[in-house]
Motif scaffolding. Structure first.
Motif, PDB file in Angstrom:
ATOM      1  N   ILE A 121       0.848  -1.201   0.000  1.00  0.00           N
ATOM      2  CA  ILE A 121       0.000   0.000   0.000  1.00  0.00           C
ATOM      3  C   ILE A 121       0.880   1.246   0.000  1.00  0.00           C
ATOM      4  CG2 ILE A 121      -1.753   1.283   1.287  1.00  0.00           C
ATOM      5  CD1 ILE A 121      -2.726  -1.342   2.420  1.00  0.00           C
ATOM      6  N   ASP A 122       0.535   2.148  -0.901  1.00  0.00           N
ATOM      7  CA  ASP A 122       1.234   3.440  -0.968  1.00  0.00           C
ATOM      8  C   ASP A 122       0.443   4.466  -0.157  1.00  0.00           C
ATOM      9  OD1 ASP A 122       2.757   5.632  -1.523  1.00  0.00           O
ATOM     10  OD2 ASP A 122       2.269   5.731  -3.672  1.00  0.00           O
ATOM     11  N   PHE A 123       0.895   4.718   1.060  1.00  0.00           N
ATOM     12  CA  PHE A 123       0.152   5.641   1.923  1.00  0.00           C
ATOM     13  C   PHE A 123       0.248   7.101   1.466  1.00  0.00           C
ATOM     14  CE2 PHE A 123       0.722   1.987   4.686  1.00  0.00           C
ATOM     15  CZ  PHE A 123      -0.498   1.895   5.322  1.00  0.00           C
ATOM     16  N   GLU A 124       1.229   7.414   0.631  1.00  0.00           N
ATOM     17  CA  GLU A 124       1.394   8.787   0.167  1.00  0.00           C
ATOM     18  C   GLU A 124       0.525   9.095  -1.037  1.00  0.00           C
ATOM     19  OE1 GLU A 124       3.165  10.931   1.755  1.00  0.00           O
ATOM     20  OE2 GLU A 124       4.078   9.541   3.184  1.00  0.00           O
ATOM     21  N   ASN A 125      -0.045   8.092  -1.638  1.00  0.00           N
ATOM     22  CA  ASN A 125      -0.851   8.278  -2.840  1.00  0.00           C
ATOM     23  C   ASN A 125      -2.195   8.915  -2.459  1.00  0.00           C
ATOM     24  OD1 ASN A 125      -2.114   8.198  -5.290  1.00  0.00           O
ATOM     25  ND2 ASN A 125      -2.017   5.987  -5.542  1.00  0.00           N
ATOM     26  N   ASP A 126      -2.447  10.109  -2.970  1.00  0.00           N
ATOM     27  CA  ASP A 126      -3.704  10.788  -2.663  1.00  0.00           C
ATOM     28  C   ASP A 126      -4.648  10.819  -3.854  1.00  0.00           C
ATOM     29  OD1 ASP A 126      -2.289  12.467  -4.269  1.00  0.00           O
ATOM     30  OD2 ASP A 126      -2.553  14.279  -3.049  1.00  0.00           O
ATOM     31  N   LYS A 127      -4.342   9.964  -4.880  1.00  0.00           N
ATOM     32  CA  LYS A 127      -5.182   9.947  -6.074  1.00  0.00           C
ATOM     33  C   LYS A 127      -6.121   8.747  -6.103  1.00  0.00           C
ATOM     34  CE  LYS A 127      -3.022  13.569  -7.737  1.00  0.00           C
ATOM     35  NZ  LYS A 127      -3.709  14.891  -7.797  1.00  0.00           N
ATOM     36  N   GLU A 128      -5.659   7.594  -5.669  1.00  0.00           N
ATOM     37  CA  GLU A 128      -6.416   6.352  -5.855  1.00  0.00           C
ATOM     38  C   GLU A 128      -6.641   5.673  -4.507  1.00  0.00           C
ATOM     39  OE1 GLU A 128      -6.162   2.113  -8.301  1.00  0.00           O
ATOM     40  OE2 GLU A 128      -4.541   3.593  -8.428  1.00  0.00           O
ATOM     41  N   ILE A 129      -7.891   5.256  -4.265  1.00  0.00           N
ATOM     42  CA  ILE A 129      -8.247   4.536  -3.046  1.00  0.00           C
ATOM     43  C   ILE A 129      -7.933   3.046  -3.265  1.00  0.00           C
ATOM     44  CG2 ILE A 129     -10.159   3.846  -1.565  1.00  0.00           C
ATOM     45  CD1 ILE A 129     -11.493   6.480  -2.154  1.00  0.00           C
ATOM     46  N   PRO A 130      -7.126   2.429  -2.391  1.00  0.00           N
ATOM     47  CA  PRO A 130      -6.798   1.004  -2.565  1.00  0.00           C
ATOM     48  C   PRO A 130      -8.003   0.117  -2.271  1.00  0.00           C
ATOM     49  CG  PRO A 130      -5.907   1.801  -0.499  1.00  0.00           C
ATOM     50  CD  PRO A 130      -6.470   2.991  -1.189  1.00  0.00           C
ATOM     51  N   SER A 131      -7.942  -1.077  -2.783  1.00  0.00           N
ATOM     52  CA  SER A 131      -9.021  -2.047  -2.563  1.00  0.00           C
ATOM     53  C   SER A 131      -8.849  -2.700  -1.196  1.00  0.00           C
ATOM     54  CB  SER A 131      -8.989  -3.128  -3.667  1.00  0.00           C
ATOM     55  OG  SER A 131      -9.966  -4.100  -3.418  1.00  0.00           O
ATOM     56  N   ARG A 132      -9.917  -2.635  -0.357  1.00  0.00           N
ATOM     57  CA  ARG A 132      -9.911  -3.217   0.990  1.00  0.00           C
ATOM     58  C   ARG A 132     -11.221  -4.006   1.136  1.00  0.00           C
ATOM     59  NH1 ARG A 132      -6.044  -0.411   4.170  1.00  0.00           N
ATOM     60  NH2 ARG A 132      -5.552   1.687   3.410  1.00  0.00           N
ATOM     61  N   THR A 133     -11.149  -5.277   0.940  1.00  0.00           N
ATOM     62  CA  THR A 133     -12.365  -6.106   1.032  1.00  0.00           C
ATOM     63  C   THR A 133     -12.149  -7.394   1.814  1.00  0.00           C
ATOM     64  OG1 THR A 133     -11.823  -7.154  -1.086  1.00  0.00           O
ATOM     65  CG2 THR A 133     -13.258  -5.200  -1.150  1.00  0.00           C
ATOM     66  N   LEU A 134     -10.928  -7.615   2.381  1.00  0.00           N
ATOM     67  CA  LEU A 134     -10.607  -8.883   3.024  1.00  0.00           C
ATOM     68  C   LEU A 134     -10.686  -8.758   4.539  1.00  0.00           C
ATOM     69  CD1 LEU A 134      -7.500  -9.833   0.845  1.00  0.00           C
ATOM     70  CD2 LEU A 134      -9.882 -10.505   0.501  1.00  0.00           C
ATOM     71  N   ASP A 135     -11.035  -9.863   5.171  1.00  0.00           N
ATOM     72  CA  ASP A 135     -10.989  -9.991   6.635  1.00  0.00           C
ATOM     73  C   ASP A 135     -11.638  -8.797   7.337  1.00  0.00           C
ATOM     74  OD1 ASP A 135     -10.514 -11.024   9.111  1.00  0.00           O
ATOM     75  OD2 ASP A 135      -8.366 -10.467   9.163  1.00  0.00           O
ATOM     76  N   CYS A 136     -12.893  -8.516   7.042  1.00  0.00           N
ATOM     77  CA  CYS A 136     -13.601  -7.385   7.671  1.00  0.00           C
ATOM     78  C   CYS A 136     -13.945  -7.736   9.108  1.00  0.00           C
ATOM     79  CB  CYS A 136     -14.879  -7.083   6.884  1.00  0.00           C
ATOM     80  SG  CYS A 136     -14.577  -6.533   5.194  1.00  0.00           S
ATOM     81  N   GLN A 137     -13.660  -6.829  10.004  1.00  0.00           N
ATOM     82  CA  GLN A 137     -13.966  -7.006  11.425  1.00  0.00           C
ATOM     83  C   GLN A 137     -14.137  -5.641  12.075  1.00  0.00           C
ATOM     84  OE1 GLN A 137     -10.310  -7.915  13.882  1.00  0.00           O
ATOM     85  NE2 GLN A 137      -9.630  -8.747  11.880  1.00  0.00           N
ATOM     86  N   SER A 138     -14.531  -5.671  13.351  1.00  0.00           N
ATOM     87  CA  SER A 138     -14.790  -4.411  14.045  1.00  0.00           C
ATOM     88  C   SER A 138     -13.520  -3.589  14.182  1.00  0.00           C
ATOM     89  CB  SER A 138     -15.367  -4.693  15.429  1.00  0.00           C
ATOM     90  OG  SER A 138     -14.435  -5.408  16.217  1.00  0.00           O
ATOM     91  N   CYS A 139     -13.743  -2.293  14.247  1.00  0.00           N
ATOM     92  CA  CYS A 139     -12.632  -1.347  14.344  1.00  0.00           C
ATOM     93  C   CYS A 139     -11.931  -1.517  15.695  1.00  0.00           C
ATOM     94  CB  CYS A 139     -13.164   0.078  14.194  1.00  0.00           C
ATOM     95  SG  CYS A 139     -11.890   1.316  13.837  1.00  0.00           S
ATOM     96  N   CYS A 140     -10.618  -1.342  15.674  1.00  0.00           N
ATOM     97  CA  CYS A 140      -9.839  -1.474  16.910  1.00  0.00           C
ATOM     98  C   CYS A 140     -10.204  -0.380  17.894  1.00  0.00           C
ATOM     99  CB  CYS A 140      -8.345  -1.416  16.597  1.00  0.00           C
ATOM    100  SG  CYS A 140      -7.723  -2.833  15.705  1.00  0.00           S
ATOM    101  N   GLU A 141     -10.036  -0.694  19.144  1.00  0.00           N
ATOM    102  CA  GLU A 141     -10.227   0.299  20.194  1.00  0.00           C
ATOM    103  C   GLU A 141      -9.169   1.395  20.065  1.00  0.00           C
ATOM    104  OE1 GLU A 141     -11.361   0.017  24.911  1.00  0.00           O
ATOM    105  OE2 GLU A 141      -9.647  -1.129  24.167  1.00  0.00           O
ATOM    106  N   GLY A 142      -9.595   2.662  20.099  1.00  0.00           N
ATOM    107  CA  GLY A 142      -8.668   3.783  19.914  1.00  0.00           C
ATOM    108  C   GLY A 142      -8.630   4.270  18.491  1.00  0.00           C
ATOM    109  N   PHE A 143      -9.365   3.580  17.576  1.00  0.00           N
ATOM    110  CA  PHE A 143      -9.462   4.008  16.191  1.00  0.00           C
ATOM    111  C   PHE A 143     -10.934   4.257  15.874  1.00  0.00           C
ATOM    112  CE2 PHE A 143      -5.463   1.852  16.422  1.00  0.00           C
ATOM    113  CZ  PHE A 143      -4.641   2.440  15.486  1.00  0.00           C
ATOM    114  N   PHE A 144     -11.175   4.982  14.771  1.00  0.00           N
ATOM    115  CA  PHE A 144     -12.543   5.112  14.288  1.00  0.00           C
ATOM    116  C   PHE A 144     -12.575   4.721  12.815  1.00  0.00           C
ATOM    117  CE2 PHE A 144     -10.790   9.239  13.166  1.00  0.00           C
ATOM    118  CZ  PHE A 144     -11.416   9.595  11.984  1.00  0.00           C
TER     119      PHE A 144
END
Length: 1045
Positions: free
Chosen positions: A144-167
């Motif tokens: 994943i290129d965290f500096e890329n502000d043009k394209e949203i990466p694909s995130r569809t694997l292993d969906c689960q609840s958000c970690c505590e301390g994150f939103f």
């Protein structure tokens, strides 16, 4: 990084996860820090208006170095797959565009927490990670290129609840760390409401395997209060929440508890400290100071006046002792001279007498003064030498005492000003001169009558620049109405003579004086000519040496008699005149007007009793006498004076005439003795026509020639006025009517007579007497007008009068007076000193103003509760209105009540700029102090987040603004309308500034000061919030109307 995560997960399974977990925590903290840098780039332009240093604030908001336990928990929950779930720059940018303010096509601002469809969450693909509080992974093997502000990466694997301390936002499948000050635990399902507490989202219907996740949104404080650490608690991390202990307070979003002040009260789990005790202490201290000022303000000036009085009394005492010593020295020398003359006297023979007489008749000898019987020429010479010795001894004695200054010698005046230093010496010199003048007056009993006065020859009098006023066919007509106020007035006012202007009511006496001084031009058409010393110069060019005493007593009531006279003398006498001479002028006027016993008394106002009405009238005259004018115009100076006071005033004016002053005044019903004190007499008939203008001694002779004789025991001026008024009917046998008297005077002197008066003198005189409103003689010419025509004529006449009035005020004239008065800076100092005395005497009124401010601060600070949701906008709104009202009403007093004084002083040549700058300088004291007084109560009873210094700066600017507005209202409106406008403006402008829904009103609101004042208060409050609460400002702006209402 992925290898490290897998390695750490393996170590965790084996039970030896210490080293690997620390590495992962460090790597994840580094990634979060880089993530905060990305968020800074996207949000800096949106937050720098309310945050001084976005980078520093952002660093503090995402600095988890002190406690990273929540990162360790997230690593365990995701088995090291945390980085694949963190949002990239493009996702953060996508989220921030909906979080922050958006401007639609209509130009209206709105905010939204709902995201548009994107690559991972759309109508065709809605995975569990798109639900609020859930996130998905991009895959462990995906880079994943965290500096890329043009394209949203694909995130569809292993969906689960958000970690505590994150939103995890609704509509995105990634996680964003919650900033410090937020509280982001894992939600729990409330079986009663079906809502995931403490958040507001619900589980998706039909998804039995879906559970509540973590936080779902990071928004402003008003939209998502549950995300922030609650008031009364502090959150050292985003997953830890502790109650605030006693002696501390914790505002919403606190990361640590704050200690309370010494005298503040803070109970357990309190959101704010109670600092009312400080407000009570400040209130007591300020009230104590106000009480001291209220009761002791007069003592400041009283002590100074007592010192001056002691110096003056000492000087007067020494001057009287000196005068008594001189008189004793004179009597001793005179007795010695008489004894010598008796010893050496002898009987003269007839021949010697004849020789003496012949010698007296020779050229060069003093033949006009006969010698006393029995005195020879030698004896007379000895007596002359003796008198010379007396005079020389007097002069030497005066020189040694520091009081020998000739009044007319300017060089000696300047030298004496350098020699006399102490106040006692100055007063000694002044009273020494006055005692000499009194002695001369006692020797000349006929000083009040016209003719040759010996005092002028025996006592050297200063001569002033002469002003002779000659007027020919002077006619004043009202514009638009064509009514004559004056008509065909011809005559001369000569220097050194006292003229009296009399006539019945409506004869135009005041108009005549105003025309001579150039004050009657506004709204009038002037014809004829006025010559000053034979030249057609404007009389305004000589205003520095012209004194005009108005009919109304325009005298500062909150100054003493001496202070009024001394201020006029300092500002209008020549700048190079020595101070001893100025003191002499003022003391001479006080002495001549009989004001010595009230010199230290306040003149008084309507509210506060001062000196009597007659004394006030004499002070009004003295203001012009102290400037040593060459032309002195007085409008009814004896009105309200008794006979003795009137004679005292006339004696003083006759002394002015001895110095070459041209004195002219309007009188009503003078006594016979007072009438005989005048040199010239101007008698006006109704319509502004002249019935007589000449010497007083010939007025009865002139009217006797017309067959009008004054009855016995009747005052001549009263008799003539009764005739012109029509009260006394002239006998028909003389063939003269009272209406014909102006025509008779014009024909007697050969003046040009208007054709209408020649054609029908009787009808013209009747029109002059019956149709005059203020001495008006001419009626409107032409056919009768309709109501609309008359209304239009009146409106046009009023407009022309206003126009001429403004033009007359702004008209500049060349100074021909040859008098250089003090300049701007010196007059500014004089005005500042006078205003300081007035403000000290008005300290009680000022104290009441400050007390009202204190009470307003207490009431508004108590009633307007502080709220983190609104940033205390309600209290600040009340503050803007209250300070505007109180500030304007107070500032109105600076000019509204002093207009008449200003017009008189500016017309006499005083600097208008010095007057205004002195007023403004002293008002700056109120501008600086009043915000502090109000804030000392409001701040401690309201306790807002913003600092007291920021609040003071905003209030200072607000007070300065409303003071300027009050100046404009006071200058251009009368006191009543000005007060009404000062009350209406703050309310109306606040309502206009509140109309954000209307584009036109919003643009108008940009020019309203309440809008900018309130925004300044809110921004000052926003700077005290952490970054986690700063986004509330955007919500405040987009919902400003709701807050202000």
């Amino acid at each position: 990084m992925v290898f490290m995560a897998n390695y750490a997960a393996g170590q965790q399974t084996a039970g030896n996860d210490s080293m690997g977990m620390e590495l992962l925590k460090a790597a994840l903290a580094s990634r979060v820090k880089n993530l905060s840098t990305i968020m800074t780039k996207n949000l800096k332009g949106q937050l720098d208006f309310c945050i001084e240093n976005v980078e520093t604030e952002w660093e503090a908001a995402f600095n988890f170095s002190d406690n990273t336990d929540f990162l360790q928990g997230c690593l365990r929950q995701t088995k090291g797959d945390v980085q694949q779930r963190l949002c990239t720059s493009s996702e953060i940018k996508f989220y921030s565009t909906s979080l922050l303010e958006v401007v639609d096509d209509s130009g209206a601002a709105r905010s939204s927490n709902y995201l548009k469809p994107n690559k991972n969450c759309n109508l065709s693909s809605w995975i569990p990670g798109c639900e609020p509080g859930w996130a998905c992974s991009a895959g462990k093997d995906t880079k994943i290129d965290f500096e890329n502000d043009k394209e949203i990466p694909s995130r569809t694997l292993d969906c689960q609840s958000c970690c505590e301390g994150f939103f995890c936002p609704h509509g995105l499948t990634c996680m964003i760390p919650c900033p410090m000050g937020a509280y982001c635990p894992v939600a729990k399902l409330n079986t009663t409401t079906g809502i995931c507490d403490p958040y507001r989202y619900q589980l998706p219907p039909g998804s039995t395997n879906h559970s509540c996740g973590g936080a779902d949104v990071w928004a402003d404080f008003m939209s998502a209060t549950e995300l922030f650490c609650s008031a009364g608690f502090y959150c050292p991390t985003t997953v830890q929440k502790n109650p605030c202990s006693k002696g501390h307070y914790c505002r919403a979003g606190s990361t640590a508890q704050t200690s309370c002040y010494t005298f503040a009260t803070c109970e357990r789990q309190t959101a704010n400290q109670n600092i009312t005790a400080y407000g009570v202490m400040f209130f007591g201290a300020i009230v104590l100071v106000l009480l001291i000022i209220y009761n002791c303000s007069d003592q400041v000036l009283s002590s100074r006046e007592r010192k001056q009085a002691k110096s003056r009394e000492a000087g007067a005492r020494k001057a009287r002792e000196s005068a008594q010593a001189q008189n004793r020295w004179k009597s001793n020398l005179a007795s010695v001279g008489s004894q010598l003359s008796k010893t050496f006297s002898r009987r003269k023979s007839t021949r010697q007498d004849m020789q003496f007489n012949s010698d007296q008749n020779k050229p060069g000898k003093d033949s006009g003064v006969p010698l006393p019987p029995g005195m020879s020429q030698a004896k007379a010479k000895k007596q002359h030498n003796l008198n010379k010795m007396i005079n020389e001894s007097e002069g030497n004695q005066l020189d040694s005492e520091g009081s020998n200054i000739e009044t007319g010698d300017k060089k000696s005046k300047k030298d004496k000003g350098k020699q006399l230093q102490s106040r006692t010496q100055i007063f000694r010199y002044a009273y020494g001169q006055i005692e000499k003048e009194k002695a001369m007056q006692e020797q000349n009993n006929h000083i009040t009558f016209s003719g040759v006065i010996d005092m002028e020859n025996e006592f050297e009098m200063s001569r002033r620049p002469p002003i002779e006023v000659h007027f020919k066919d002077l006619t004043l007509t009202l514009k638009g109405k064509r009514k004559h106020l004056l008509r065909c007035v011809t005559g001369t006012l000569s220097p050194g003579r006292v003229s009296a202007v009399m006539g019945p009511s409506g004869a135009g006496k005041t108009t005549f004086l105003s025309a001579l001084t150039g004050k009657a031009a506004a709204g009038c058409t002037t014809t004829g000519s006025i010559l000053i010393n034979g030249k057609s110069d404007s009389i305004q060019s000589y205003k520095k040496i012209i004194g005009y005493v108005p009919q109304d007593d325009i005298v500062h009531g909150n100054l003493t008699v001496e202070e009024n006279l001394w201020f006029s003398a300092r500002c209008r006498l020549p700048a190079d005149l020595a101070k001893p001479e100025k003191v002499l002028v003022v003391e001479r006027v006080i002495e001549s007007l009989g004001l010595q016993h009230v010199r230290e008394s306040l003149v008084g106002t309507v509210e506060k009793r001062g000196i009597s009405g007659g004394q006030r009238k004499r002070v009004n005259v003295g203001l012009e006498m102290v400037i040593e004018p060459s032309l002195l115009i007085l409008d009814e100076p004896t009105s309200g004076l008794d006979s003795s006071s009137s004679q005292l005033l006339l004696r003083a004016l006759r002394r002015e005439a001895l110095e070459g002053v041209n004195v002219c005044m309007v009188l009503h019903q003078p006594s016979y003795s007072l009438f005989r004190m005048f040199d010239d007499f101007i008698l006006l008939a109704k319509g502004g026509l002249t019935a007589y203008h000449g010497p007083v001694s010939k007025v009865e002779e002139y009217f006797s020639g017309l067959g009008i004789n004054v009855p016995d025991r009747v005052n001549p001026p009263d008799h003539f006025i009764d005739i012109l008024e029509g009260i006394y009917k002239l006998p028909a046998s003389i063939g003269v009517s009272y209406k014909d008297l102006p025509l008779k005077w014009m024909l007697h002197n050969g003046y040009a007579v208007p054709p209408d008066m020649l054609a029908s003198s009787r009808s013209a005189a009747s029109s002059a007497g019956e149709n005059s409103a203020h001495g008006g003689s001419g009626a409107a010419v032409g056919p009768d007008q309709s109501f609309a025509g008359e209304l239009w004529s009146d409106v046009r006449s009023n407009v022309e009068q206003k126009k001429d009035h403004i033009h007359h005020r702004l008209l500049a004239s060349t100074d021909l007076s040859n008098r250089k008065t003090p300049g701007f800076l010196i007059q500014y100092r004089y005005f500042l000193g006078r205003l300081s005395k007035q403000r000290l005497r008005e300290a009680k009124i000022q104290s009441v103003d400050y007390l009202i401010l204190l009470l307003a601060g207490i009431c508004l600070g108590t009633l307007a509760k502080v709220s983190d949701e609104t940033f205390g906008a309600q209290g600040y709104l009340y503050t803007v209105i209250a300070v505007s009202l109180l500030g304007k009403i107070t500032a109105l007093r600076s000019f509204s009540l002093d207009k008449i004084y200003y017009w008189r002083e500016s017309a006499s040549g005083m600097s208008s700029m010095a007057y205004f700058m002195a007023k403004d300088t002293l008002d700056h004291f109120n501008t600086i102090v009043k915000p502090a007084v109000y804030l000392s109560m409001f701040y401690f009873f309201n306790n807002p987040r913003s600092s007291i210094w920021d609040n003071y700066l905003v209030l200072l600017c607000l007070t300065h603004c409303v003071t300027g507005i009050a100046y404009v209202l006071a200058i251009y409106f009368e006191p009543g309308p000005a007060q009404l406008w000062s009350v209406l403006l703050p309310v109306v402008l606040t309502l206009i500034a509140n109309q954000d829904s209307d584009p036109l009103m919003a643009k108008i609101g940009d020019f309203c000061y309440p809008k900018w004042a309130l925004e300044a208060f809110l921004l000052a409050t926003a700077r005290r919030f952490s970054l986690s609460l700063s986004l509330t400002i955007r919500h405040l702006e987009s919902n400003a109307s709701g807050l202000w209402n």
